[in-house]
Structure formats: structure tokens, C-alpha cells
Design a protein around this motif. Structure first.
Motif, PDB file in Angstrom:
ATOM      1  N   VAL A  21       8.131  10.234 -12.011  1.00 19.42           N
ATOM      2  CA  VAL A  21       8.391   9.168 -12.979  1.00 19.42           C
ATOM      3  C   VAL A  21       9.699   8.494 -12.583  1.00 19.42           C
ATOM      4  CG1 VAL A  21       9.051   8.723 -15.380  1.00 19.42           C
ATOM      5  CG2 VAL A  21       7.202  10.341 -14.874  1.00 19.42           C
ATOM      6  N   THR A  22       9.650   7.162 -12.468  1.00 15.41           N
ATOM      7  CA  THR A  22      10.878   6.414 -12.181  1.00 15.41           C
ATOM      8  C   THR A  22      11.044   5.352 -13.262  1.00 15.41           C
ATOM      9  OG1 THR A  22       9.769   4.709 -10.896  1.00 15.41           O
ATOM     10  CG2 THR A  22      10.495   6.663  -9.674  1.00 15.41           C
ATOM     11  N   ARG A  23      12.188   4.691 -13.259  1.00 14.46           N
ATOM     12  CA  ARG A  23      12.434   3.617 -14.218  1.00 14.46           C
ATOM     13  C   ARG A  23      11.377   2.516 -14.053  1.00 14.46           C
ATOM     14  NH1 ARG A  23      16.846   3.195 -17.664  1.00 14.46           N
ATOM     15  NH2 ARG A  23      16.997   5.444 -17.408  1.00 14.46           N
ATOM     16  N   PHE A  24      10.941   2.321 -12.795  1.00 15.45           N
ATOM     17  CA  PHE A  24       9.928   1.288 -12.526  1.00 15.45           C
ATOM     18  C   PHE A  24       8.547   1.726 -12.995  1.00 15.45           C
ATOM     19  CE2 PHE A  24       6.704  -0.527  -9.622  1.00 15.45           C
ATOM     20  CZ  PHE A  24       6.900  -1.876  -9.893  1.00 15.45           C
ATOM     21  N   GLY A  25       8.227   2.997 -12.797  1.00 19.63           N
ATOM     22  CA  GLY A  25       6.878   3.442 -13.159  1.00 19.63           C
ATOM     23  C   GLY A  25       6.557   4.811 -12.601  1.00 19.63           C
ATOM     24  N   LEU A  26       5.533   4.849 -11.736  1.00 21.16           N
ATOM     25  CA  LEU A  26       5.083   6.122 -11.177  1.00 21.16           C
ATOM     26  C   LEU A  26       4.883   5.955  -9.681  1.00 21.16           C
ATOM     27  CD1 LEU A  26       2.146   7.575 -13.314  1.00 21.16           C
ATOM     28  CD2 LEU A  26       4.308   8.723 -12.801  1.00 21.16           C
ATOM     29  N   GLU A  27       5.229   6.964  -8.921  1.00 21.34           N
ATOM     30  CA  GLU A  27       4.900   6.934  -7.504  1.00 21.34           C
ATOM     31  C   GLU A  27       4.645   8.340  -7.006  1.00 21.34           C
ATOM     32  OE1 GLU A  27       9.016   5.292  -6.492  1.00 21.34           O
ATOM     33  OE2 GLU A  27       8.506   6.461  -4.705  1.00 21.34           O
TER      34      GLU A  27
ATOM     35  N   ALA B  43       0.873  -1.186   0.000  1.00 22.76           N
ATOM     36  CA  ALA B  43       0.000   0.000   0.000  1.00 22.76           C
ATOM     37  C   ALA B  43       0.903   1.226   0.000  1.00 22.76           C
ATOM     38  CB  ALA B  43      -0.902  -0.002   1.220  1.00 22.76           C
ATOM     39  N   ASN B  44       0.370   2.345  -0.456  1.00 21.67           N
ATOM     40  CA  ASN B  44       1.198   3.558  -0.577  1.00 21.67           C
ATOM     41  C   ASN B  44       2.501   3.209  -1.302  1.00 21.67           C
ATOM     42  OD1 ASN B  44      -0.495   5.493   0.872  1.00 21.67           O
ATOM     43  ND2 ASN B  44      -0.095   4.186   2.627  1.00 21.67           N
ATOM     44  N   CYS B  45       2.330   2.695  -2.503  1.00 21.40           N
ATOM     45  CA  CYS B  45       3.480   2.126  -3.213  1.00 21.40           C
ATOM     46  C   CYS B  45       3.543   2.643  -4.646  1.00 21.40           C
ATOM     47  CB  CYS B  45       3.350   0.604  -3.228  1.00 21.40           C
ATOM     48  SG  CYS B  45       1.831   0.071  -4.020  1.00 21.40           S
ATOM     49  N   ALA B  46       4.633   2.288  -5.321  1.00 24.77           N
ATOM     50  CA  ALA B  46       4.785   2.635  -6.737  1.00 24.77           C
ATOM     51  C   ALA B  46       4.017   1.641  -7.600  1.00 24.77           C
ATOM     52  CB  ALA B  46       6.266   2.607  -7.095  1.00 24.77           C
ATOM     53  N   PHE B  47       3.695   2.058  -8.821  1.00 24.96           N
ATOM     54  CA  PHE B  47       3.047   1.176  -9.794  1.00 24.96           C
ATOM     55  C   PHE B  47       3.890   1.161 -11.069  1.00 24.96           C
ATOM     56  CE2 PHE B  47      -0.225   2.105  -6.792  1.00 24.96           C
ATOM     57  CZ  PHE B  47      -0.920   0.896  -6.702  1.00 24.96           C
TER      58      PHE B  47
ATOM     59  N   GLU C 101      -1.068   3.781 -18.617  1.00 25.82           N
ATOM     60  CA  GLU C 101      -1.419   2.406 -18.248  1.00 25.82           C
ATOM     61  C   GLU C 101      -0.444   1.867 -17.199  1.00 25.82           C
ATOM     62  OE1 GLU C 101      -2.951  -0.672 -21.150  1.00 25.82           O
ATOM     63  OE2 GLU C 101      -1.015  -1.528 -20.572  1.00 25.82           O
ATOM     64  N   LEU C 102      -0.990   1.446 -16.068  1.00 28.89           N
ATOM     65  CA  LEU C 102      -0.182   0.822 -15.004  1.00 28.89           C
ATOM     66  C   LEU C 102      -0.272  -0.689 -15.200  1.00 28.89           C
ATOM     67  CD1 LEU C 102      -1.450   2.864 -11.898  1.00 28.89           C
ATOM     68  CD2 LEU C 102       0.279   3.512 -13.585  1.00 28.89           C
ATOM     69  N   CYS C 103       0.883  -1.369 -15.126  1.00 26.76           N
ATOM     70  CA  CYS C 103       0.857  -2.810 -15.442  1.00 26.76           C
ATOM     71  C   CYS C 103       1.435  -3.660 -14.316  1.00 26.76           C
ATOM     72  CB  CYS C 103       1.597  -3.063 -16.748  1.00 26.76           C
ATOM     73  SG  CYS C 103       3.293  -2.490 -16.694  1.00 26.76           S
ATOM     74  N   GLY C 104       1.628  -3.098 -13.154  1.00 27.76           N
ATOM     75  CA  GLY C 104       2.154  -3.905 -12.051  1.00 27.76           C
ATOM     76  C   GLY C 104       2.219  -3.097 -10.773  1.00 27.76           C
ATOM     77  N   VAL C 105       2.451  -3.800  -9.678  1.00 27.95           N
ATOM     78  CA  VAL C 105       2.507  -3.169  -8.353  1.00 27.95           C
ATOM     79  C   VAL C 105       3.906  -3.407  -7.791  1.00 27.95           C
ATOM     80  CG1 VAL C 105       1.379  -3.070  -6.084  1.00 27.95           C
ATOM     81  CG2 VAL C 105       0.095  -3.855  -8.070  1.00 27.95           C
ATOM     82  N   ALA C 106       4.414  -2.450  -7.033  1.00 29.90           N
ATOM     83  CA  ALA C 106       5.755  -2.577  -6.433  1.00 29.90           C
ATOM     84  C   ALA C 106       5.801  -3.776  -5.483  1.00 29.90           C
ATOM     85  CB  ALA C 106       6.086  -1.306  -5.663  1.00 29.90           C
ATOM     86  N   GLU C 107       7.000  -4.226  -5.172  1.00 29.54           N
ATOM     87  CA  GLU C 107       7.193  -5.281  -4.171  1.00 29.54           C
ATOM     88  C   GLU C 107       6.712  -4.782  -2.816  1.00 29.54           C
ATOM     89  OE1 GLU C 107       8.534  -8.359  -4.540  1.00 29.54           O
ATOM     90  OE2 GLU C 107       8.581  -7.982  -6.695  1.00 29.54           O
ATOM     91  N   LEU C 108       6.196  -5.702  -2.019  1.00 27.01           N
ATOM     92  CA  LEU C 108       5.730  -5.342  -0.670  1.00 27.01           C
ATOM     93  C   LEU C 108       6.841  -4.656   0.135  1.00 27.01           C
ATOM     94  CD1 LEU C 108       3.725  -5.451   1.681  1.00 27.01           C
ATOM     95  CD2 LEU C 108       4.391  -7.820   2.082  1.00 27.01           C
TER      96      LEU C 108
ATOM     97  N   LEU D  46      -5.045   5.817  -3.917  1.00 25.74           N
ATOM     98  CA  LEU D  46      -5.759   4.937  -4.859  1.00 25.74           C
ATOM     99  C   LEU D  46      -5.186   3.518  -4.837  1.00 25.74           C
ATOM    100  CD1 LEU D  46      -5.834   7.494  -7.828  1.00 25.74           C
ATOM    101  CD2 LEU D  46      -7.608   7.114  -6.116  1.00 25.74           C
ATOM    102  N   SER D  47      -4.282   3.252  -3.889  1.00 20.98           N
ATOM    103  CA  SER D  47      -3.591   1.949  -3.860  1.00 20.98           C
ATOM    104  C   SER D  47      -4.564   0.785  -3.946  1.00 20.98           C
ATOM    105  CB  SER D  47      -2.768   1.793  -2.573  1.00 20.98           C
ATOM    106  OG  SER D  47      -1.775   2.757  -2.469  1.00 20.98           O
ATOM    107  N   ALA D  48      -5.640   0.826  -3.142  1.00 25.15           N
ATOM    108  CA  ALA D  48      -6.535  -0.348  -3.064  1.00 25.15           C
ATOM    109  C   ALA D  48      -7.230  -0.615  -4.410  1.00 25.15           C
ATOM    110  CB  ALA D  48      -7.541  -0.178  -1.935  1.00 25.15           C
ATOM    111  N   PRO D  49      -7.933   0.390  -5.030  1.00 25.55           N
ATOM    112  CA  PRO D  49      -8.569   0.068  -6.312  1.00 25.55           C
ATOM    113  C   PRO D  49      -7.562  -0.277  -7.417  1.00 25.55           C
ATOM    114  CG  PRO D  49      -8.855   2.418  -5.782  1.00 25.55           C
ATOM    115  CD  PRO D  49      -8.303   1.740  -4.556  1.00 25.55           C
ATOM    116  N   LEU D  50      -6.392   0.359  -7.400  1.00 23.42           N
ATOM    117  CA  LEU D  50      -5.406   0.055  -8.448  1.00 23.42           C
ATOM    118  C   LEU D  50      -4.884  -1.367  -8.286  1.00 23.42           C
ATOM    119  CD1 LEU D  50      -3.376   3.423  -8.557  1.00 23.42           C
ATOM    120  CD2 LEU D  50      -5.117   2.621 -10.162  1.00 23.42           C
ATOM    121  N   ARG D  51      -4.601  -1.756  -7.029  1.00 22.81           N
ATOM    122  CA  ARG D  51      -4.127  -3.125  -6.750  1.00 22.81           C
ATOM    123  C   ARG D  51      -5.146  -4.157  -7.236  1.00 22.81           C
ATOM    124  NH1 ARG D  51      -3.177  -2.038  -1.202  1.00 22.81           N
ATOM    125  NH2 ARG D  51      -5.151  -3.094  -0.886  1.00 22.81           N
ATOM    126  N   SER D  52      -6.431  -3.901  -6.897  1.00 20.72           N
ATOM    127  CA  SER D  52      -7.465  -4.883  -7.273  1.00 20.72           C
ATOM    128  C   SER D  52      -7.581  -4.975  -8.789  1.00 20.72           C
ATOM    129  CB  SER D  52      -8.850  -4.490  -6.751  1.00 20.72           C
ATOM    130  OG  SER D  52      -8.776  -4.116  -5.441  1.00 20.72           O
TER     131      SER D  52
END
Ligand code: FAD
Length: 411
Positions: A239-245, A200-204, A337-344, A252-258
Motif C-alpha cells: 500500500v502506498t500513498r498513490f495506491g497499490l503496487e 506496464a508492471n506499474c502501480a494503480f 477499487e482502482l481508479c487510475g494508472v501510474a505515470e509511464l 494483470l496490468s493489461a486488463p486493469l489498464r483497459s
């Protein structure tokens, strides 16, 4: 503060983060003997990490709005925050010699933006009250009684019988601070329902083009609104190499994760010029660009910063960039378009944990009478802004009082 009374009741508090320290304080102030255990050599490591960002201790939101930050658990938090509110937390800080102030965003910080003075004084207060601190003690088993088994650094195990116990073992992010989420299997063995820990409260993750990264990586995008599936959040993104944070995504962590769990990806819409309506943007762009490039045109007419312009151009067709109406629509609703969630481990906090169905109103585990749980190990999540620490202190207060009532009834 008087030293602990020589009553026969002894309460074990496990976990020396904000929730555990708060529970220990409640019990020690009521003159109950407390043993405070932690797996790490020192206490409050994640609290100190939070201090590196200025220690956003709580928020000045009015109670109903504050409680809404806890989403589906809003009603429960409204009730618990009534018992230990942001004002109580500020008063606790003041009593520890830490003056707080409300920033322009309504967030509350210590005036010196430091965590160490708060932690140091609180731990000293606990010691003065007779709390026995046992560092390098990892809880590995808990049974009815409660009977707690700890593994020590030298590999030996000890059993500890207590009149009651408060577990405040944290979530599963930033393992280096001690909160590694390894406790989930232990509680499940005792029949406690635990929901999987999730970031939660993470990068995508985003698949950026090399051009976008060259123009925007590491550069903040300010004053944005992000929308997804009817929910929206305001703030900043990086903007990071991984994505966005950033704090425009965290709520929006919860709806994006789901959505990502269900479909593997989700599109967010970013309003890059929040202070202007779409009509106003269109009017400014209607003048036509003349010989100017798209970037120069957007910079001049809308004062868009280079990373925002780069984001606008990412994946846009030449037609979208040349037609003023379409360009205006893209400024106000730029798809990413977000295509993944950061590591816990990389997240600021975790969702999931001990289900609220598994505890009563005092946060006592129904499966293990006399054992209370508090802090991030409970299944709640909230955005950054001081709501995480407030949630940890508040639930620590409620669990501490629960344990206090429990031992009083037992005596
Ligand atoms: C980078 C970062 C910045 C943050 N900034 C803020 C901020 O500004 N504002 C805000 O509100 N929140 C912030 N947070 C979140 C906040 O720090 C946490 O929500 C809060 O610390 C949770 O408190 P807790 O007591 O529940 O758990 P923790 O603080 O995680 O403490 C859990 C404790 O339990 C111990 N433990 C775990 N397992 C065992 C075991 N089996 N046996 C014995 N001990 C064990 C751990 O060693 C640890 O000491 C931030 C977090 C991070 C990572």
C-alpha cells in the motif's frame, strides 16, 4: 574472439541495452563490422537499474508456460525462445563469468545478484571483437538505405550509411536511463505502425482513507491472490500513498489498464488468506469474537497481519464486520477499487511500441527494408519475473541474425 573482418558490410546497432548488445554480439561473432550507437554517455543503464533489485535475468518455467507470459504474442515468442532460450541466456552469462542460480520461485539470478559484471564483460567482449561504440549519439531520423541521422551532444548532426540497422531503443519508462520513447514519431514518419506506449508492471491508484494509510502504508501484504475479470495473480502487494503496487498486480496490468481506460475504475478482489478455503475461514470465525475487537479476532483466528486487517476494514459496513459469514467472504474476496494508472515514467516496463504487423519473422520493418527492431520497443508486454530481460535478449538475438542474413544476401 577474432576482430571484425574487413568486409564492406557495416551494421549500425542503435541502443545499448540488453536487446542492442545482444544483436551487436551476434553480428560481431559472425565477423560483421558493427557500429553501436547510444544517446547516453554509457551503455546499459536500465540493465544496471534492474541490477539494484537483484537482476532477475530470466525464469526456469518450461517453454510453453514461459511463452504464455507474453500473452497474445505467445506463439511468436515460443518460436523465438526456441532460438534463444533461458538456457542460452544462462550459458551467455556463464561465458561472461557470471554464474546463475534458480531461486525458490523459479526465477533465475546471477549468484552475486549484480548486473555490472555481466554488462562490463559483455561490452568489453564487443570492443575486443572490433565493435565501435559511439556514445552520446541520439538517432533522430532514419531513411531508406538505411541512412541514419544522429544528433550529438554538441548539437551537430551526422549522417551514417549502413548496410543494415538494428534499432533497440527501449520502451518509455524510466527516461533517466535513456529509454524515453521519443523514437515513436520518427518511425511513424516512415510509415511504421506504432501503438502508444503505456505503463506496464506499474502501480494503480486507490483513494485510501487516512486511517488505512496510517495502518498500512509501506507495509507489505504477503501471499495474496488478486482477481479481476477472470484473470488472477499471486504474490505480494504494498500500500502506498498513490495506491497499490507489487507482483500480485503486475501480471494483470493489461486488463486493469483497459478497464480503467474504458470506465475510469475497476474493482479487484484480494484473497487475504490463500492457504485456507472460504469454509475453513468461516469455521475459524464461527467461534464468535466474544469481547475481542474485530482486529484482535482476525489476528488470533486467522493470523492476519495488521495491514491485511486494515485493508479488510477499509470501506466495510459494521454489519459485514460483525457477521462471521460475511467477514469470511471479505477475507477471501476483499474488494478494492482502482481508479487510475501510474505515470509511464514510473512503470517498470511499457506496453505498446512497434506493432508486430509492421515486422516480418526476422523482426525487419516492412516499411524500411534492412532495418530490424528488438527489445521493449516492440509491442509486447510480460510480467516481472525475468520475462522482460529474456524478451529483450531473445528479440535482440533474432533481430541480430535477421540483419546478418540481410547483409549476407546483399554481398
Ligand atoms: C526498476 C527496474 C527494474 C527492472 N528489473 C528487471 C528484472 O529484474 N528483470 C527483468 O527481466 N527486467 C527488469 N526490468 C526491465 C528491463 O530492464 C527492460 O525490459 C530491458 O532493459 C529492456 O531492454 P531494451 O534493450 O529493450 O531497452 P533498454 O534497456 O531500455 O535500452 C534502450 C537503449 O536505447 C537508448 N536509446 C533510446 N533512444 C535512443 C535514440 N533515439 N538514439 C540512441 N539511443 C537511444 C537508451 O539510451 C538505452 O540505452 C526492470 C526495469 C526497471 C525500470
Amino acid at each position: 574472439m577474432p576482430r571484425a573482418a574487413d568486409s564492406s558490410a557495416r551494421v549500425a546497432v542503435v541502443g545499448g541495452g540488453p536487446a542492442g548488445l545482444m544483436a551487436a554480439l551476434v553480428l560481431a561473432q559472425a565477423r560483421v563490422a558493427v557500429d553501436l550507437f547510444d544517446a547516453m554517455p554509457t551503455l546499459g543503464r536500465k540493465f544496471l537499474v534492474a541490477g539494484k533489485g537483484g537482476l532477475n535475468l530470466t525464469h526456469s518455467d518450461p517453454p510453453e508456460l514461459f511463452a504464455r507470459r507474453y500473452g497474445e504474442h505467445c506463439a511468436r515468442f515460443l518460436q523465438m525462445l526456441g532460438r534463444f532460450s533461458p538456457d542460452h541466456l544462462r550459458a551467455l552469462a556463464f561465458g561472461l563469468g557470471v554464474e546463475t542460480m534458480v531461486g525458490s520461485s523459479g526465477r533465475v539470478f546471477p549468484k552475486d545478484f549484480k548486473a555490472a559484471p555481466f554488462l562490463r564483460t559483455l561490452v568489453q567482449r564487443l570492443r575486443d571483437a572490433g565493435v565501435r561504440i559511439h556514445s552520446r549519439h541520439r538517432l533522430v531520423e532514419i531513411a531508406a538505405g538505411p541512412c541514419l541521422t544522429f544528433a550529438r551532444a554538441d548539437g551537430t548532426r551526422i549522417e551514417h550509411e549502413a548496410s543494415a540497422a538494428v534499432l533497440a531503443l527501449g520502451g518509455g519508462s524510466w527516461r533517466i536511463t535513456g529509454s524515453d520513447g521519443a523514437w515513436t514519431a520518427m518511425l511513424e514518419r516512415s510509415g511504421v505502425r506504432v501503438l502508444p506506449l503505456q505503463p506496464a508492471n506499474c502501480a494503480f491508484a486507490v483513494r485510501w482513507s487516512p486511517q488505512l494509510l496510517a495502518r498500512a502504508e509501506g507495509r507489505p501484504l504477503k501471499n495474496l491472490a488478486v482477481t479481476t475479470a477472470g484473470a488472477n495473480a499471486l504474490g505480494e502487494l504494498v500500500v502506498t500513498r498513490f495506491g497499490l503496487e507489487g507482483n500480485a498486480l503486475y501480471p494483470l496490468s493489461a486488463p486493469l489498464r483497459s478497464a480503467i481506460a474504458a470506465r475510469g475504475r475497476v474493482t479487484i478482489r484480494i484473497d487475504l488468506k490463500r492457504e485456507l478455503s472460504q469454509d475453513e475461514v468461516r469455521e475459524r470465525l464461527a467461534t464468535g469474537r466474544g469481547k475481542k475487537s474485530t482486529s484482535e479476532f482476525l489476528r488470533r483466528e486467522l493470523r492476519l497481519a495488521p495491514p491485511a486487517i486494515a485493508l479488510m476494514r477499509e470501506g466495510a459496513s459494521p454489519y459485514e464486520l460483525s457477521d462471521p459469514a460475511r467477514l469470511a467472504a471479505r477475507v477471501k474476496s476483499c474488494p478494492v477499487e482502482l481508479c487510475g494508472v501510474a505515470e509511464l515514467d514510473d512503470a517498470i516496463s511499457s506496453a505498446g511500441g512497434v506493432s508486430f504487423d509492421a515486422v516480418d519473422d526476422h523482426l525487419m520493418l516492412r516499411a524500411l527494408p534492412g532495418v530490424f527492431v528488438a527489445g521493449e520497443m516492440l509491442d509486447w508486454e510480460a510480467p516481472t519475473g525475468g520475462y522482460l530481460l529474456q524478451g529483450a535478449f531473445t528479440t535482440g538475438f533474432v533481430a541480430g541474425h535477421g540483419a546478418l542474413e540481410f547483409v549476407k544476401l546483399k554481398c
